[in-house]
Design a protein around this motif. Structure first.
Motif, PDB file in Angstrom:
ATOM      1  N   TYR A 182       2.038  -6.128  25.571  1.00 35.92           N
ATOM      2  CA  TYR A 182       3.419  -6.350  25.157  1.00 35.92           C
ATOM      3  C   TYR A 182       3.889  -7.665  25.791  1.00 35.92           C
ATOM      4  CZ  TYR A 182       3.432  -1.431  23.758  1.00 35.92           C
ATOM      5  OH  TYR A 182       3.137  -0.226  23.157  1.00 35.92           O
ATOM      6  N   PHE A 197      11.635  -7.023  24.693  1.00 32.31           N
ATOM      7  CA  PHE A 197      10.720  -5.884  24.788  1.00 32.31           C
ATOM      8  C   PHE A 197      11.181  -4.716  23.921  1.00 32.31           C
ATOM      9  CE2 PHE A 197       9.210  -7.644  28.976  1.00 32.31           C
ATOM     10  CZ  PHE A 197       7.889  -7.780  28.602  1.00 32.31           C
ATOM     11  N   VAL A 229       1.605  -5.762  30.175  1.00 34.64           N
ATOM     12  CA  VAL A 229       2.965  -6.242  29.893  1.00 34.64           C
ATOM     13  C   VAL A 229       3.069  -7.662  30.447  1.00 34.64           C
ATOM     14  CG1 VAL A 229       5.429  -5.880  30.230  1.00 34.64           C
ATOM     15  CG2 VAL A 229       3.891  -3.897  29.993  1.00 34.64           C
ATOM     16  N   ALA A 280       3.469   1.827  29.094  1.00 33.76           N
ATOM     17  CA  ALA A 280       2.482   0.827  28.672  1.00 33.76           C
ATOM     18  C   ALA A 280       1.182   0.983  29.449  1.00 33.76           C
ATOM     19  CB  ALA A 280       3.045  -0.571  28.883  1.00 33.76           C
TER      20      ALA A 280
END
Length: 452
Positions: free
Chosen positions: A72, A94, A124, A117
């Motif tokens: 991400y 996000f 991330v 995550a």
């Protein structure tokens, strides 16, 4: 505009950061692989620096494209934000459905997002471009975000991308805590001459060119102008292709590049001989000062005590000094005054002060005139001091009768012998008699006529 003339699909030297035109030279391949390893292995803080126009933004766009689906990512293009604006922007990129009004409103949902995550085995990545614009307080907030971690793994990767000035900012003492957490750094240098030629050929080939549009001499001229910075290469090559298409030149030579270089170079006129050594006016001796307002002194206890002490000293000097000392001081002052100011001790030059020996009153006496008698020189003119009060005149008592007139008055004691009375004088004809003698003669004549 010139794509159809050269048979291209699109412009090869656009300034935009298009990842499809990224030329992966040795430096760029090394930088991309190093940064990709740091993100996928959750190394925490990463740093990419380079001078303006070296291709940093294009490189990180390629990195985001390569790790898509594995992490991400959120990119902050301008970090010149306040603390809460930064939290709101991170939440938006996000895609966190939260409304940030306080710090706790952001931290709790963001911590859950990082743990989720990690459970999905995804990294991330928070990209902060133009990191040299970061302020110290926001850098501290970013550093504290890295504390959201597990014992066995980092949950957040923070990637700083900035100019070379950011290295100097990190070396400041207040930023040493953040600097010591950076695990991977890479500095992107400009291209050399050979890499510049490969970069031009790669972008032309990507755009659909089927032949060498730039000659070797033209590419040499491009490198001399750009010094290997990809942004400057794009600017001059785009302008050269436009001018060549206007004159129907399918191959660009050195002359065309030189003409374009003159149009985009900044010219600075050299100062003339008169301006190199200008004659300056003399510096003013006095400088202007703003008028200051007069302020009354405030009475403080210390100032009151000092004022009273000065008054006591003056009183002691006036009333407690012995008389003999005051007389000596007066004489010393008078002598000093007469010594240093002799003209002030005298009058205008024709008159001098005289002293009356009887009453010691100064009288102005005229100065002696040449050829005049001594009496004239001592004639008093005007008295400077107060006038003397004249003596009271003697009492005059007239006789009440004739007998008293003939009786002689008692003689006053005197050192000089008495003067006999004068004989009454008979007035002669034609002469007016004195009234007093006439009365005496008349009384004497009546006495003789009456007999004994």
């Amino acid at each position: 505009m010139y794509e159809s003339f050269y048979g291209l699909n699109k412009k090869p030297f656009q300034i935009t950061t298009d990842p499809s035109f990224l030329w992966m030279g040795k430096k760029h391949r090394e930088a991309l692989s190093t940064l990709k390893y740091g993100v996928m292995d959750n190394k925490g803080f990463l740093l990419l620096t380079g001078d303006v126009g070296t291709g940093k933004t294009t490189l990180i766009n390629r990195l985001v494209e390569d790790i898509q689906g594995k992490a991400y990512t959120a990119k902050i293009p301008d970090p010149g934000l306040s603390k809460y604006d930064f939290y709101r922007m991170v939440s938006r990129y996000f895609k966190l459905p939260i409304e940030v009004r306080t710090k706790s409103d952001f931290l709790e949902p963001f911590s859950r997002f990082l743990n989720d995550a990690h459970e999905e085995r995804k990294s991330v990545l928070l990209l902060i471009d133009e990191a040299q614009r970061l302020k110290h307080d926001l850098m501290e907030e970013i550093r504290l975000l890295s504390n959201l971690e597990r014992q066995d793994a980092k949950l957040l990767n923070i990637f700083f991308v900035g100019q070379n000035e950011f290295n100097t900012i990190l070396l400041q003492p207040e930023n040493r805590a953040l600097m010591r957490r950076i695990t991977i750094t890479y500095n992107l240098d400009p291209l050399d001459q050979g890499e510049t030629c490969e970069y031009i050929r790669h972008r032309l080939k990507t755009a659909g060119a089927g032949y060498e549009i730039f000659s070797s001499a033209a590419m040499q001229e491009v490198f001399d102008f750009s010094s290997g910075f990809p942004r400057q290469i794009n600017i001059i090559c785009d302008l050269a292709m436009f001018f060549a298409s206007q004159v129907s030149r399918r191959t660009i030579n050195r002359k065309i590049v030189s003409q374009c270089r003159e149009r985009i170079s900044f010219t600075v006129d050299e100062p003339s001989a008169e301006m190199r050594n200008p004659i300056r006016a003399p510096e003013p001796t006095s400088r202007y000062r703003h008028p200051q307002k007069k302020r009354w002194l405030t009475l403080t206890p210390a100032r009151v005590v000092g004022f009273v002490a000065v008054l006591m000293v003056l009183w002691a000097g006036v009333y407690l000094i012995p008389d003999r000392l005051s007389v000596r001081a007066g004489q010393w002052v008078r002598k000093t005054y007469q010594s240093y100011l002799p003209g002030a001790a005298k009058s205008s030059g024709t008159r001098q002060p005289a002293v009356d020996t009887v009453n010691a009153t100064p009288v102005d006496v005229a100065a002696p005139v040449p050829g005049a008698s001594p009496d004239h020189a001592t004639t008093p003119i005007a008295a400077k001091g107060p006038l003397r009060t004249p003596k009271r005149p003697p009492d005059l008592r007239f006789p009440s009768g004739v007998g008293e007139l003939s009786r002689p008055a008692p003689a006053e004691p005197s050192a000089t012998p008495p003067v006999p009375p004068a004989e009454p004088m008979t007035p002669s004809a034609g002469q007016r008699p004195d009234p007093a003698d006439a009365i005496d003669w008349l009384l004497e004549k009546r006495k003789q006529e009456s007999g004994p």
